[in-house]
Enzyme design. Sequence first.
Site, short mmCIF file in Angstrom:
data_model
loop_
_atom_site.label_atom_id
_atom_site.label_comp_id
_atom_site.label_asym_id
_atom_site.label_seq_id
_atom_site.Cartn_x
_atom_site.Cartn_y
_atom_site.Cartn_z
N GLY A 202 0.66 -1.35 0.03
CA GLY A 202 -0.09 0.10 0.18
C GLY A 202 0.84 1.21 -0.02
O GLY A 202 0.40 2.27 -0.83
N CYS A 203 1.98 1.24 0.97
CA CYS A 203 2.70 2.34 0.91
C CYS A 203 3.53 2.85 -0.33
O CYS A 203 3.69 3.81 -0.92
CB CYS A 203 3.68 2.38 2.03
#
Length: 159
Positions: free
Chosen positions: A46-47
Amino acid sequence: MGEWIEVGKKAPAFTLAADDGSKVKLTELKGSPVIVYFYPKDDTPGCTKEACQFRDSMETLQGHGATVLGVSPDTVASHEKFRDKFELNFRLLADPDHKVAEKYGAWREKNMYGKKKMGIQRSTYLIDADGKVAKLWKSVRADGHAAKVLEALEEHLGA
């Protein structure tokens, strides 16, 4: 655990070490918009998605005079690897003791697989040229977030 900073309030000042070896002082960026986004960990799915979307929007964001700063508890060395691996074109700030995340309300209790622990809640602040919070996103979904930030920036600038 800090509280979220409300829209219209002054953004808390901070100085943090960046991936490029510099020290970033929020007060020195006054006079133009600043996007401060908090994320949990370098090089996680996600990051990475969120960082790459900011990277890909950078030309337009900078065209509006905005500075993007990614903040996580990772070390400067970790940020350097993350930056180089994905060719990130903005600074990543190390907040290892999560003091800045706490000031901004991004350090919160999270429930991971039934276990409660403290950690970064993915969140973003758009800080205006006067150093005040123009917009806040809490509990951000990484995908498509940079586009929402750009849209809000353009709205805020009346562009």
